[in-house]
Enzyme design. Structure first.
Site, PDB file in Angstrom:
ATOM      1  N   CYS A  44       0.821  -1.211   0.000  1.00 23.61           N
ATOM      2  CA  CYS A  44       0.000   0.000   0.000  1.00 23.61           C
ATOM      3  C   CYS A  44       0.853   1.259   0.000  1.00 23.61           C
ATOM      4  CB  CYS A  44      -0.931  -0.020   1.212  1.00 23.61           C
ATOM      5  SG  CYS A  44      -1.945   1.451   1.341  1.00 23.61           S
ATOM      6  N   CYS A  58      -0.410   4.103   2.193  1.00 23.90           N
ATOM      7  CA  CYS A  58      -0.146   3.923   3.624  1.00 23.90           C
ATOM      8  C   CYS A  58       1.320   4.185   3.957  1.00 23.90           C
ATOM      9  CB  CYS A  58      -0.439   2.487   4.071  1.00 23.90           C
ATOM     10  SG  CYS A  58      -1.900   1.754   3.366  1.00 23.90           S
ATOM     11  N   ASP A  59       2.218   3.674   3.132  1.00 25.55           N
ATOM     12  CA  ASP A  59       3.618   3.579   3.562  1.00 25.55           C
ATOM     13  C   ASP A  59       4.609   4.418   2.756  1.00 25.55           C
ATOM     14  OD1 ASP A  59       2.824   1.769   5.520  1.00 25.55           O
ATOM     15  OD2 ASP A  59       2.969   0.065   4.155  1.00 25.55           O
TER      16      ASP A  59
END
Ligand code: NAP
Length: 307
Positions: free
Chosen positions: A131, A134-135
């Site tokens: 992701c 997200c990261d």
């Protein structure tokens, strides 16, 4: 006999549990083969509103579960291995035990498709991610690698150029499955390097406990080499966890639940929440919102049925 059974214990399932529990429906949550869902595989979540310093993914789902339990939600371990949605009450086989439900919320999510390499699996959350939203932030000025040749890979690679010093897209063929527009947009981005036709043989370095690089192989020439990398993003698609409902509710060609408006599925009394239906947004906050919607609809459905 349960008023509401919720399949899945990620953000969507736990939020549906919280809302139905507060409506006094004593929901039962079947936590599934990946308890906590995809958030349980991430580290810091910085884009869930309400946590200015961010919150760890596993803590976030555990908190929502605790909040749901406070109002009477119950959880059982295990996965649904068989389902009968042909009549009410719905029947679910949870690893040998049959459970009956007046209303059902399917929040079983979609699992990221992984390459399946042992080294990749060991380093999830330590440089290996599925992701970018997200990261990506953790890889400012670092070397990033994205695996895949579809729209997701293009989207993630373009997004990751905001952070990384360079982004290498590794794809197993010279031709791309991605749409022309996405591919062209990626090709115009000078931070993106193209590595084709190549596959990943190993993610390095398991002994260090974090990602330092990848060993790649050119599938045409057979040449192998190691490439330094800090962030390894796998973007080879998702698999919705709906196999057990196939033939019982309407699914699209890839197995995602087809929404019939709001949280409704093709079966009256069965509702969807989260990534099991959503192939577009796939965020913790949208999954939580969808869990809320499914809970409110289940509540209204049961009320109309006189329960
Ligand atoms: P996808 O279109 O199925 O593409 C998956 C990619 O991963 C393919 O290039 C495939 O290679 C590769 N792949 C699959 N398994 C692999 C393996 N084991 N090892 C190495 N490579 C592997 O999946 P997606 O990109 O997630 O897209 C899913 C759907 O969402 C598509 O309909 C897409 O258009 C849509 N989407 C749209 C947008 C947008 O428009 N903004 C963004 C994201 C997704 P091969 O090509 O060789 O099979």
């Amino acid at each position: 006999m349960r008023n509401v059974v919720i399949v899945g214990s990620g953000c969507a399932g736990n939020t549906a549990a919280l809302y139905t529990a507060r409506a006094n429906l004593q929901p039962l949550v079947i936590s599934g083969h990946e308890p906590g869902g995809q958030l349980s595989l991430t580290t810091l979540v910085e884009n869930f509103p309400g946590f200015p310093e961010g919150i760890n993914g596993p803590d976030l789902v555990a908190n929502i579960r605790q909040q749901a339990e406070r109002f009477g939600a119950e959880y059982v371990h295990g996965s649904v291995i068989e389902a009968d949605l042909s009549k009410r009450p719905f029947r679910l086989n949870v690893e040998g035990d049959w459970i009956e439900a007046r209303a059902l919320i399917i929040a079983s999510g979609a699992s990221a498709r992984w390459l399946g390499l042992p080294s990749e699996q060991k380093l999830i959350g330590h440089g290996v991610s599925s992701c970018a939203t997200c990261d990506g932030f953790f890889y400012r000025d670092k070397k990033i690698m994205v695996i895949g040749g579809g729209d997701s890979a293009m989207e993630e690679a373009i997004f990751l150029t905001r952070f990384g010093r360079e982004v290498a897209v590794v794809h197993r063929r010279d031709e791309f499955r991605a749409s022309k527009i996405m591919l062209e947009r990626a090709r115009r981005n000078l931070k993106i390097r193209w590595v084709t036709p190549a596959v990943v043989e190993e993610v390095l370095d398991v002994t260090k406990g974090y990602v330092t690089g990848a060993r790649l192989r050119n599938v045409k020439t057979g040449e192998t080499w190691e490439q330094e990398v800090d962030g390894f993003f796998v973007a080879i698609g998702h698999i919705p966890n709906t196999a057990v409902f196939k033939g019982q509710i309407e699914l699209d060609g890839d197995g995602y639940i087809i929404s019939k408006g709001g949280a409704k599925t093709s079966v009256t009394g069965v509702f969807h929440a989260g990534d099991v239906q959503d192939r577009v947004y796939r965020q913790a906050i949208t999954a939580a919102g969808a869990g809320c919607m499914a809970a409110l609809e289940a509540e209204r459905f049961l009320e109309a049925e006189g329960h």
